[in-house]
Design a protein around this motif. Structure first.
Motif, PDB file in Angstrom:
ATOM      1  N   LEU A 193       0.828  -1.212   0.000  1.00  0.00           N
ATOM      2  CA  LEU A 193       0.000   0.000   0.000  1.00  0.00           C
ATOM      3  C   LEU A 193       0.859   1.257   0.000  1.00  0.00           C
ATOM      4  O   LEU A 193       0.571   2.219  -0.728  1.00  0.00           O
ATOM      5  CB  LEU A 193      -0.914   0.019   1.219  1.00  0.00           C
ATOM      6  N   VAL A 194       1.926   1.242   0.812  1.00  0.00           N
ATOM      7  CA  VAL A 194       2.796   2.429   0.857  1.00  0.00           C
ATOM      8  C   VAL A 194       3.424   2.657  -0.508  1.00  0.00           C
ATOM      9  O   VAL A 194       3.498   3.792  -1.001  1.00  0.00           O
ATOM     10  CB  VAL A 194       3.860   2.239   1.955  1.00  0.00           C
ATOM     11  N   MET A 195       3.830   1.557  -1.165  1.00  0.00           N
ATOM     12  CA  MET A 195       4.441   1.697  -2.490  1.00  0.00           C
ATOM     13  C   MET A 195       3.428   2.208  -3.509  1.00  0.00           C
ATOM     14  O   MET A 195       3.742   3.051  -4.356  1.00  0.00           O
ATOM     15  CB  MET A 195       4.980   0.349  -2.927  1.00  0.00           C
ATOM     16  N   MET A 196       2.193   1.720  -3.379  1.00  0.00           N
ATOM     17  CA  MET A 196       1.133   2.136  -4.297  1.00  0.00           C
ATOM     18  C   MET A 196       0.843   3.633  -4.140  1.00  0.00           C
ATOM     19  O   MET A 196       0.695   4.361  -5.111  1.00  0.00           O
ATOM     20  CB  MET A 196      -0.112   1.328  -3.948  1.00  0.00           C
ATOM     21  N   LYS A 197       0.808   4.070  -2.877  1.00  0.00           N
ATOM     22  CA  LYS A 197       0.569   5.493  -2.619  1.00  0.00           C
ATOM     23  C   LYS A 197       1.711   6.326  -3.178  1.00  0.00           C
ATOM     24  O   LYS A 197       1.501   7.421  -3.723  1.00  0.00           O
ATOM     25  CB  LYS A 197       0.429   5.689  -1.111  1.00  0.00           C
ATOM     26  N   ARG A 198       2.935   5.814  -3.074  1.00  0.00           N
ATOM     27  CA  ARG A 198       4.082   6.580  -3.530  1.00  0.00           C
ATOM     28  C   ARG A 198       4.063   6.719  -5.049  1.00  0.00           C
ATOM     29  O   ARG A 198       4.408   7.768  -5.593  1.00  0.00           O
ATOM     30  CB  ARG A 198       5.357   5.870  -3.081  1.00  0.00           C
ATOM     31  N   ASN A 199       3.645   5.648  -5.721  1.00  0.00           N
ATOM     32  CA  ASN A 199       3.666   5.689  -7.180  1.00  0.00           C
ATOM     33  C   ASN A 199       2.439   6.355  -7.773  1.00  0.00           C
ATOM     34  O   ASN A 199       2.537   7.033  -8.790  1.00  0.00           O
ATOM     35  CB  ASN A 199       3.790   4.268  -7.747  1.00  0.00           C
ATOM     36  N   ASN A 200       1.266   6.147  -7.152  1.00  0.00           N
ATOM     37  CA  ASN A 200       0.023   6.641  -7.760  1.00  0.00           C
ATOM     38  C   ASN A 200      -0.518   7.884  -7.086  1.00  0.00           C
ATOM     39  O   ASN A 200      -1.438   8.482  -7.591  1.00  0.00           O
ATOM     40  CB  ASN A 200      -1.067   5.563  -7.656  1.00  0.00           C
ATOM     41  N   HIS A 201      -0.019   8.205  -5.901  1.00  0.00           N
ATOM     42  CA  HIS A 201      -0.569   9.278  -5.058  1.00  0.00           C
ATOM     43  C   HIS A 201      -2.032   9.049  -4.758  1.00  0.00           C
ATOM     44  O   HIS A 201      -2.805   9.986  -4.640  1.00  0.00           O
ATOM     45  CB  HIS A 201      -0.369  10.646  -5.713  1.00  0.00           C
ATOM     46  N   SER A 202      -2.421   7.788  -4.678  1.00  0.00           N
ATOM     47  CA  SER A 202      -3.808   7.473  -4.340  1.00  0.00           C
ATOM     48  C   SER A 202      -3.872   6.033  -3.874  1.00  0.00           C
ATOM     49  O   SER A 202      -3.025   5.222  -4.219  1.00  0.00           O
ATOM     50  CB  SER A 202      -4.700   7.676  -5.557  1.00  0.00           C
ATOM     51  N   LEU A 203      -4.878   5.729  -3.068  1.00  0.00           N
ATOM     52  CA  LEU A 203      -5.060   4.350  -2.618  1.00  0.00           C
ATOM     53  C   LEU A 203      -6.293   3.728  -3.247  1.00  0.00           C
ATOM     54  O   LEU A 203      -6.787   2.726  -2.766  1.00  0.00           O
ATOM     55  CB  LEU A 203      -5.173   4.306  -1.096  1.00  0.00           C
ATOM     56  N   ASP A 204      -6.805   4.354  -4.295  1.00  0.00           N
ATOM     57  CA  ASP A 204      -7.990   3.839  -4.963  1.00  0.00           C
ATOM     58  C   ASP A 204      -7.689   2.475  -5.579  1.00  0.00           C
ATOM     59  O   ASP A 204      -6.733   2.327  -6.338  1.00  0.00           O
ATOM     60  CB  ASP A 204      -8.403   4.838  -6.044  1.00  0.00           C
ATOM     61  N   ILE A 205      -8.527   1.516  -5.245  1.00  0.00           N
ATOM     62  CA  ILE A 205      -8.219   0.156  -5.696  1.00  0.00           C
ATOM     63  C   ILE A 205      -8.512  -0.001  -7.182  1.00  0.00           C
ATOM     64  O   ILE A 205      -7.979  -0.893  -7.837  1.00  0.00           O
ATOM     65  CB  ILE A 205      -9.006  -0.854  -4.847  1.00  0.00           C
ATOM     66  N   ALA A 246       8.684  -7.254   2.865  1.00  0.00           N
ATOM     67  CA  ALA A 246       8.230  -5.925   3.280  1.00  0.00           C
ATOM     68  C   ALA A 246       9.361  -4.916   3.160  1.00  0.00           C
ATOM     69  O   ALA A 246       9.147  -3.774   2.720  1.00  0.00           O
ATOM     70  CB  ALA A 246       7.714  -5.981   4.715  1.00  0.00           C
ATOM     71  N   MET A 247      10.577  -5.336   3.497  1.00  0.00           N
ATOM     72  CA  MET A 247      11.716  -4.409   3.361  1.00  0.00           C
ATOM     73  C   MET A 247      11.971  -4.072   1.906  1.00  0.00           C
ATOM     74  O   MET A 247      12.216  -2.926   1.557  1.00  0.00           O
ATOM     75  CB  MET A 247      12.961  -5.045   3.959  1.00  0.00           C
ATOM     76  N   MET A 248      11.912  -5.097   1.054  1.00  0.00           N
ATOM     77  CA  MET A 248      12.132  -4.886  -0.385  1.00  0.00           C
ATOM     78  C   MET A 248      11.117  -3.902  -0.943  1.00  0.00           C
ATOM     79  O   MET A 248      11.453  -3.001  -1.713  1.00  0.00           O
ATOM     80  CB  MET A 248      11.963  -6.212  -1.122  1.00  0.00           C
ATOM     81  N   LEU A 249       9.843  -4.093  -0.546  1.00  0.00           N
ATOM     82  CA  LEU A 249       8.790  -3.242  -1.088  1.00  0.00           C
ATOM     83  C   LEU A 249       8.868  -1.840  -0.522  1.00  0.00           C
ATOM     84  O   LEU A 249       8.601  -0.863  -1.217  1.00  0.00           O
ATOM     85  CB  LEU A 249       7.420  -3.846  -0.769  1.00  0.00           C
ATOM     86  N   GLY A 250       9.232  -1.750   0.757  1.00  0.00           N
ATOM     87  CA  GLY A 250       9.204  -0.439   1.388  1.00  0.00           C
ATOM     88  C   GLY A 250      10.408   0.416   1.080  1.00  0.00           C
ATOM     89  O   GLY A 250      10.385   1.620   1.312  1.00  0.00           O
ATOM     90  N   LYS A 251      11.443  -0.185   0.526  1.00  0.00           N
ATOM     91  CA  LYS A 251      12.658   0.560   0.241  1.00  0.00           C
ATOM     92  C   LYS A 251      12.405   1.583  -0.858  1.00  0.00           C
ATOM     93  O   LYS A 251      11.741   1.296  -1.836  1.00  0.00           O
ATOM     94  CB  LYS A 251      13.742  -0.421  -0.195  1.00  0.00           C
ATOM     95  N   HIS A 252      12.917   2.786  -0.643  1.00  0.00           N
ATOM     96  CA  HIS A 252      12.694   3.811  -1.655  1.00  0.00           C
ATOM     97  C   HIS A 252      13.610   3.561  -2.842  1.00  0.00           C
ATOM     98  O   HIS A 252      14.829   3.511  -2.704  1.00  0.00           O
ATOM     99  CB  HIS A 252      12.968   5.184  -1.076  1.00  0.00           C
ATOM    100  N   ASP A 253      12.995   3.404  -3.998  1.00  0.00           N
ATOM    101  CA  ASP A 253      13.780   3.046  -5.174  1.00  0.00           C
ATOM    102  C   ASP A 253      14.132   4.309  -5.949  1.00  0.00           C
ATOM    103  O   ASP A 253      13.259   5.098  -6.288  1.00  0.00           O
ATOM    104  CB  ASP A 253      12.967   2.090  -6.051  1.00  0.00           C
ATOM    105  N   LYS A 254      15.410   4.488  -6.227  1.00  0.00           N
ATOM    106  CA  LYS A 254      15.828   5.680  -6.969  1.00  0.00           C
ATOM    107  C   LYS A 254      15.312   5.619  -8.400  1.00  0.00           C
ATOM    108  O   LYS A 254      14.778   6.575  -8.943  1.00  0.00           O
ATOM    109  CB  LYS A 254      17.349   5.769  -6.962  1.00  0.00           C
ATOM    110  N   HIS A 255      15.497   4.457  -9.030  1.00  0.00           N
ATOM    111  CA  HIS A 255      14.987   4.304 -10.390  1.00  0.00           C
ATOM    112  C   HIS A 255      13.523   3.948 -10.290  1.00  0.00           C
ATOM    113  O   HIS A 255      13.176   2.870  -9.837  1.00  0.00           O
ATOM    114  CB  HIS A 255      15.734   3.193 -11.107  1.00  0.00           C
ATOM    115  N   LYS A 256      12.693   4.840 -10.716  1.00  0.00           N
ATOM    116  CA  LYS A 256      11.266   4.620 -10.527  1.00  0.00           C
ATOM    117  C   LYS A 256      10.785   3.490 -11.428  1.00  0.00           C
ATOM    118  O   LYS A 256      11.204   3.374 -12.572  1.00  0.00           O
ATOM    119  CB  LYS A 256      10.503   5.901 -10.852  1.00  0.00           C
ATOM    120  N   ILE A 257       9.886   2.679 -10.845  1.00  0.00           N
ATOM    121  CA  ILE A 257       9.390   1.530 -11.605  1.00  0.00           C
ATOM    122  C   ILE A 257       8.374   2.001 -12.636  1.00  0.00           C
ATOM    123  O   ILE A 257       7.443   2.712 -12.305  1.00  0.00           O
ATOM    124  CB  ILE A 257       8.737   0.508 -10.669  1.00  0.00           C
TER     125      ILE A 257
END
Lengths: 111, 166
Positions: free
Chosen positions: A89-101, B155-166
């Motif tokens: 979820l945190v990664m999704m928010k970071r990439n999309n700026h939204s949590l909309d499923i 969880a660590m892998m996913l939460g790590k801030h990636d410089k190269h954006k996916i």
């Protein structure tokens, strides 16, 4: 203590089955109804807990401790699932700026 | 004694409904904590005392705090969630209700085995539960440790801030 645990002689097991069924269905409806993915995750937790309650009830009514051990394993799986799910979820928010499923529709091939 | 069961069940169902239908995610988390506390009360009634304590510590102590933490971290306390179309909502409620109907009908026709009235009061305590866990379920217990390790690394892998954006 003995007075408290005598509840299983008063309440029939059907009522425990009904209670966990209702909790499970509420979890399903919530997972289908909401678009906020953190609430969908919480509804999945609710479903897991309904199953846990039923396992504990059957274990008590059969005087067998194996059911309670299974509840432990489900708790472990739930903890691992929440750790990975919240990281997603945190990664999704970071990439999309939204949590909309519904934004996860982009993962599919045909649009 | 039966009254406690019904009170706890009513609180659990009402707060589960609040989880689904409340607008703000923080309210949902609080309602879910109430639900989990009621389920812990059910565990005490079901002669599973150690399970109740572990449930309170793990769920309300760790998992729900993690949820709250993520909600505050992501600043989601605003009520700006887009809503699904009402047809979708209706379909969700109807399909859930139908599933409930089918399961209730199936449970009604269930023939329950005669209940053992020999209540073993020590069954849910640490000593007996540990005997079962480390004698009969030792291999699954070790497997869960591998699962935890995998979840931690993931969880660590996913939460790590990636410089190269996916």
């Amino acid at each position: 203590m003995e007075k408290i645990t005598n509840a299983i002689q008063v309440v029939p097991i059907q009522h425990y089955i009904y209670l966990s069924l209702i909790l499970f269905i509420i979890g399903i409806i919530g997972a289908l109804l909401r678009r906020n993915s953190i609430i969908v995750l919480m509804c999945i937790e609710l479903m897991l807990n309904a199953a846990n309650l039923l396992l504990a009830a059957f274990s008590a009514y059969h005087a067998d401790a194996s059911g309670q051990v299974f509840v432990f394993f489900i708790m472990v799986v739930a903890a691992a699932e929440v750790a990975v799910g919240l990281a997603i979820l945190v990664m999704m928010k970071r990439n999309n700026h939204s949590l909309d499923i519904n934004l996860l529709n982009r993962l599919s091939d045909n649009n | 004694m039966g009254l406690i069961f019904y009170i706890l069940a009513a609180i659990a169902i009402i707060s589960a409904l609040v989880v689904v239908f409340s607008k703000s995610p923080v309210n949902s988390v609080i309602a879910l904590i109430v639900t989990f506390l009621c389920i812990a009360g059910h565990y005490v009634l079901l002669n599973a005392q150690f399970l109740a304590v572990v449930h309170v510590i793990v769920y309300t102590g760790a998992i729900m705090v993690l949820f709250l933490f993520v909600i505050m971290l992501l600043d989601m306390n605003r009520e700006n969630e887009p809503h699904k179309k009402w047809t979708t909502k209706l379909a969700a409620v109807i399909s859930g209700g139908l599933l409930l109907l089918v399961l209730l009908a199936a449970v009604k026709r269930l023939s329950i085995m005669p209940i053992q009235h020999v209540v073993n009061n020590k069954m849910g305590l640490v000593h007996d539960l540990g005997q079962v866990l480390f004698k009969d379920f030792l291999l699954p217990f070790e497997a869960t440790s591998v699962l935890f390790l995998a979840a931690m690394v993931g969880a660590m892998m996913l939460g790590k801030h990636d410089k190269h954006k996916i």
